[in-house]
Every structure is written in C-alpha cells, then in structure tokens.
Scaffold this motif. Structure first.
Motif, PDB file in Angstrom:
ATOM      1  N   GLY A 293       0.821  -1.205   0.000  1.00 14.06           N
ATOM      2  CA  GLY A 293       0.000   0.000   0.000  1.00 14.06           C
ATOM      3  C   GLY A 293       0.860   1.262   0.000  1.00 14.06           C
ATOM      4  N   SER A 294       0.220   2.403  -0.095  1.00  9.84           N
ATOM      5  CA  SER A 294       0.929   3.688  -0.138  1.00  9.84           C
ATOM      6  C   SER A 294       0.834   4.396   1.212  1.00  9.84           C
ATOM      7  N   PHE A 295       1.892   5.163   1.533  1.00  6.40           N
ATOM      8  CA  PHE A 295       1.889   5.928   2.783  1.00  6.40           C
ATOM      9  C   PHE A 295       2.848   7.102   2.662  1.00  6.40           C
ATOM     10  N   LEU A 296       2.657   8.078   3.520  1.00  6.28           N
ATOM     11  CA  LEU A 296       3.473   9.286   3.510  1.00  6.28           C
ATOM     12  C   LEU A 296       4.763   9.055   4.291  1.00  6.28           C
ATOM     13  N   VAL A 316      13.132  -3.615   2.668  1.00  3.55           N
ATOM     14  CA  VAL A 316      13.651  -4.594   3.634  1.00  3.55           C
ATOM     15  C   VAL A 316      12.675  -4.749   4.798  1.00  3.55           C
ATOM     16  N   ALA A 317      12.230  -3.625   5.341  1.00  2.68           N
ATOM     17  CA  ALA A 317      11.339  -3.673   6.506  1.00  2.68           C
ATOM     18  C   ALA A 317      10.025  -4.374   6.177  1.00  2.68           C
ATOM     19  N   LEU A 318       9.461  -4.088   5.012  1.00  2.39           N
ATOM     20  CA  LEU A 318       8.227  -4.760   4.602  1.00  2.39           C
ATOM     21  C   LEU A 318       8.438  -6.266   4.476  1.00  2.39           C
ATOM     22  N   HIS A 319       9.540  -6.647   3.849  1.00  2.73           N
ATOM     23  CA  HIS A 319       9.824  -8.078   3.693  1.00  2.73           C
ATOM     24  C   HIS A 319       9.995  -8.760   5.044  1.00  2.73           C
ATOM     25  N   THR A 323       4.629  -3.278   9.091  1.00  2.00           N
ATOM     26  CA  THR A 323       3.474  -2.711   8.404  1.00  2.00           C
ATOM     27  C   THR A 323       3.826  -1.314   7.900  1.00  2.00           C
ATOM     28  N   ILE A 324       3.028  -0.816   6.960  1.00  2.00           N
ATOM     29  CA  ILE A 324       3.307   0.531   6.455  1.00  2.00           C
ATOM     30  C   ILE A 324       3.077   1.571   7.558  1.00  2.00           C
ATOM     31  N   GLN A 325       2.187   1.297   8.485  1.00  2.00           N
ATOM     32  CA  GLN A 325       1.968   2.216   9.606  1.00  2.00           C
ATOM     33  C   GLN A 325       3.212   2.268  10.496  1.00  2.00           C
ATOM     34  N   GLN A 326       3.792   1.115  10.787  1.00  2.00           N
ATOM     35  CA  GLN A 326       5.006   1.078  11.614  1.00  2.00           C
ATOM     36  C   GLN A 326       6.162   1.786  10.923  1.00  2.00           C
ATOM     37  N   ILE A 327       6.300   1.565   9.618  1.00  4.37           N
ATOM     38  CA  ILE A 327       7.401   2.202   8.880  1.00  4.37           C
ATOM     39  C   ILE A 327       7.207   3.711   8.826  1.00  4.37           C
ATOM     40  N   GLY A 328       5.986   4.147   8.539  1.00  2.00           N
ATOM     41  CA  GLY A 328       5.708   5.580   8.473  1.00  2.00           C
ATOM     42  C   GLY A 328       6.048   6.298   9.766  1.00  2.00           C
ATOM     43  N   GLU A 329       5.795   5.644  10.895  1.00  2.00           N
ATOM     44  CA  GLU A 329       6.135   6.223  12.194  1.00  2.00           C
ATOM     45  C   GLU A 329       7.637   6.178  12.440  1.00  2.00           C
ATOM     46  N   ALA A 330       8.251   5.035  12.165  1.00  2.00           N
ATOM     47  CA  ALA A 330       9.667   4.849  12.489  1.00  2.00           C
ATOM     48  C   ALA A 330      10.580   5.740  11.666  1.00  2.00           C
TER      49      ALA A 330
END
Length: 502
Positions: A293-296, A316-319, A323-330
């Motif tokens: 999915g897409s995220f900012l 890498v993180a997705l694999h 989640t995209i929510q966790q990545i967007g925050e981190a």
C-alpha cells in the motif's frame, strides 16, 4: 566439547574441493586463524594466498607457535601435523570460520547491502526500521560495527572472513535477531563473506570506483552480482532481492537474480516507488507506493539520493514483516548518518555540510541535492585518494565544476602519491568543464586544513560549503601514516576563527 578438524572440514563439503587429508583429523581445534602472529596452542592455521603475503610461507612459524593442524592450498613438504589440502584456501577460510563459530549467520536474519554509493545510509535506515518492529539488530559497515549497545571501530567496510564470523557470533550471543551489513565488492571477490547465509540482498547503484582493484566495470559488476546469485546457495526460507532499477546495472541484476525480486525507483515503474517528492534543507517528504500500500514518508534525511536509500530500507522492513503504519512512524525518527550530508552548526550565516562522497556519481548526487536546497552559491572542497582508481579523478573534477560556483581542489588521503600530482589529474577534468561554465572559480590548495579555511572565509550568508570525500573519517593518511583529521572539527574551528575575526 572441543571442535575437531574433522567437524570443521564438514563445512567444506560441496563448496571447496579437498585434495588430501593427512593425520588424525580428530585433533581438537582451540582457535582458528590465518595470521601466524596470532597462533596459540591448539590453533588451526589456514594458509591463504593473500594480497600482501602468502600464508604458506609462515607455516613453520605457525607450527612453532603451537598450531596443531593446518589447512592449506599448496603442498608443503615435511609437514607432520594433521592437515587438509584444499583447492582454494581463501574460499575455505570463511566456511571453516563459520563452522568454528557455530554457523552464526544461520541463526540470524542476514541483510546484505551492496552498491557503489548509499550502502551506509541504507544500512542505518534498515537498522532503525527493523528495531522499530522489535528486532535486535547488529550492524556491520563503513562507519562502525554495532552489537547492541557496543560500538567497535570498523577496520573495513566488510571485515575479514574470520573477523566477520566472530562478529556474527557475538551478535547471536548478544541476543541479536538480525544482522544488517554493508557488503563490499572487494569482500565478495576475496571470499570474505563465504560462510554467510543471506536472507535479503539490496543493490543501490553501480558507478565507477575501485577500478584499481577490479580493472574493468564489468568485473566490478560481476563482483556485486555474486551477492544476489548467492541467495540460492542456502536452505533459508523467505529470501528476497531489493534492487534499484533506475540504475541500468540494477536492471541487469534483477534479470539475473534467481531469488524473488522487489524493484525500487523514482523515475520508472517499480514495486517500491517514491511519488510527489519534496526536498528541503530540513528534510524530505514523499509518498511511498509499495506492495503493501501507499503511505506518507516524512524524513530528516536530505536529498534525492536519500529517497532511494529510504525506499530500499522500506523494502527490507516490509519483507521482514513491518506494516506501512510502523514504517511511516519509524522513519520520522531516523537521523543523519555520521559523515553523510552532516551539517556543521556553529552559528554561521551559511551552511556547511560534510559528506563521504568520493566518486563522481556520489559527488553529483550530493551537489544536485545541494542545488535543490541552496539560496546562494555552492562552494565545493574535495580531493581524490592516492593509490586508488586514477580514472575517476578527472570525472570528479568535471562533476564539481558542473554543479558548483566555486571549487577548491585539495588532498583527500594522498597515501604514497604526491598530493600535487593527484590534484593535477583532477584539474584536467576541471579545465574541460570550465569550457562550459567559465564563471566557476577554482583553486588548488593541497593542505586540506587550509582549503577548508579558505572555503569558510569565502562563504557569505546563504551560501553552502560542501566538504566532500572523507565524511565520518577522523584521519588523513599521508605516506603510510595516519594523522588525526576530522573535516567536521576543522570546519568548526575555521568558523570560530572567522567569528572571532581571526
């Protein structure tokens, strides 16, 4: 229970040809080394034909120091201790080391990052994103080796085969679940990563560098390709390659990689793509379009080159299950890597940036980022390392002039070359580029401290001073001696002198 030579030799099966076995292979092995100076009682000494010396010449020294067994490539007359002769002792070294240290890479999620530029930042961002989802991550790379709270100085981008296996073992013992490591082309050719089982391989880009070692760009490409072909060499599940297909070499690697691939890029079609990119001196924002999915993305990292680095790390993180929510925050908490577009803040009315860029492509990326951010002039200070690829010197000169308002050529790590001779070779490219941009001013100042001081004194409000080539390094190699020298410290001192009227 002690490891025996026979048990270590099992790691060679199907990987390295064993030509001869002699003596009691049940002999216990207390340590393993390829350096006769570190042999102790009960050591296995592996004789390697190295770049600087042939280990076979030091077998007698190793035995007199207490080595109880040998692995060697060349036959040596008169050896009475247990030994194994192999077809390639360099290739065997990492396999033996891995088995001696308990095959640590099999117990870790192994992320290997390779490419000419961007390895360090990509690795740091990977580490941050994976830690955000609860992984304990060890890091091996150009700036430092990190194992939990412990930071060790980096001897090489990718350490020697035995040092690497020992570091991975320390990570396992320290509770790490993942290792993120920069994988250099030298290490791949020299079999330093033999014995490592990778789960994910990342490719950033390929531009001219290290041709003093590889000789041709094709050989350099083939070295990088090894990491991706090697993804099929293990039984570990859930493998993936993450590849920049905005780079032509990335497209080739993607077509040759036997493992599943996610591509990434900005310009064309890719599995992970950055859209609506906005760059500023304060950071970067873009929309990451991904298989999940897409995220900012809102990041403190600066420049388009870091968009690529972040895309790779997001993949890498997705694999690895984020989640995209966790990545967007981190990703909002990721700060600059030492010596990568690192700003020197000392109250001056102009911007000073220190960066590791030491190839023409990296310099173009740095200067392009600077052009998108600056209000005034760009003043670029850089040099080229001695005893290294000479072919890139005029290319770096051309790149600097093409994207700067003032260029100061200076020493990098001259090593055993005459600094002025290096600058003369860079100057060839400068003069060529001045035909297109005659208004650019340039100077040659071999003393790096003086060159940085001149750049700082030249800068006016709104200008940007870029000090390129050494980044995080806190030394300068002149001849064969390392001297303390940190671009950040020197720039800060020059600013303070300017402010005090000195």
């Amino acid at each position: 229970m002690a490891t025996t030579l026979a048990q270590l030799a099992e790691a060679l099966q199907g990987r390295v040809d064993v030509l001869e076995r002699r003596g009691d292979l049940g002999v216990p092995v207390a340590a393993i080394t390829d350096d006769s100076r570190t042999v102790r009682a009960g050591s296995l000494f592996v004789a390697v034909n190295g770049e600087q010396a042939d280990g076979h010449r030091y077998v007698a020294s190793a035995l007199s120091a207490g080595a109880s067994a040998l692995v060697m490539q060349d036959a040596i007359a008169g050896v009475t201790c247990p030994y194994i002769q192999v077809s390639d002792s360099r290739k065997a070294l990492g396999l033996l080391g891995s088995r001696f240290y308990g095959d640590p890479s099999a117990r870790l999620r192994m992320i290997g990052v390779t490419g000419t530029n961007g390895k360090t930042t990509t690795s740091y961002v990977c580490k941050s994103l994976l830690e955000a989802i609860g992984n304990r991550v060890g890091l091996i790379g150009t700036v430092a080796y990190q194992i939990g709270a412990e930071t060790l100085p980096a001897s090489h981008t990718t350490p020697g085969a035995l040092e690497l296996q020992k570091l991975l073992r320390k990570m396992v013992d320290g509770g790490c679940t993942t290792a993120v490591m920069e994988v250099s082309s030298h290490a791949l050719v020299q079999e330093r990563t033999n014995g490592c089982e990778y789960d994910v391989a990342v490719f950033s880009n390929l531009t001219q560098d290290h041709l003093d070692f590889h000789k041709t760009m094709e050989a350099y490409f083939e070295a990088k390709l090894r990491l991706f072909v090697g993804l099929t060499g293990t039984t570990k599940p859930k493998k993936r390659a993450i590849i920049n297909v905005d780079d032509p070499s990335g497209t080739r690697i993607a077509s040759l990689c036997p493992a599943p691939v996610w591509t990434y890029g900005i310009k064309g079609k890719a599995d992970l793509r950055a859209e609506a990119v906005r760059l500023s001196l304060g950071g970067t924002t873009f929309t990451a379009a991904t298989p999940a999915g897409s995220f900012l993305v809102e990041s403190h990292l600066v420049g388009e080159h870091n968009v690529y680095n972040m895309l790779a790390a997001i993949g890498v993180a997705l694999h690895e299950g984020a989640t995209i929510q966790q990545i967007g925050e981190a990703v909002t908490h990721v700060t600059n890597v030492p010596g990568r577009f690192e700003r020197v803040l000392a109250g001056q009315p102009f911007t000073v940036v220190v960066d590791y860029a030491h190839t023409d492509d990296a310099l173009v990326r740095l200067l392009t980022a600077a052009q998108a951010l600056k209000a005034g002039r760009i003043i670029t200070v850089f040099g080229c390392g001695g005893d290294r690829d000479r072919g890139k010197r005029p290319k770096m000169g051309r790149a600097a002039v093409a994207h700067s308002d003032m260029v100061i050529l200076t020493s990098d790590n001259p090593r055993t070359e005459n600094p002025l001779s290096i600058l003369d070779e860079v100057e060839v490219g400068v003069i060529e580029a001045l035909r297109e941009r005659p208004a650019v001013m340039y100077r040659k100042i071999a003393d790096r401290r003086e060159a940085i001081g001149v750049a700082v004194r030249e800068a006016r409000a709104g200008d940007m001073v870029l000090i390129a080539g050494k980044g995080h390094e806190d030394y300068q190699i002149i001849g064969t001696t390392k001297h303390h020298f940190d671009d950040r410290e020197v720039a800060r001192e020059a600013i303070q002198q300017l402010k005090s009227g000195g």
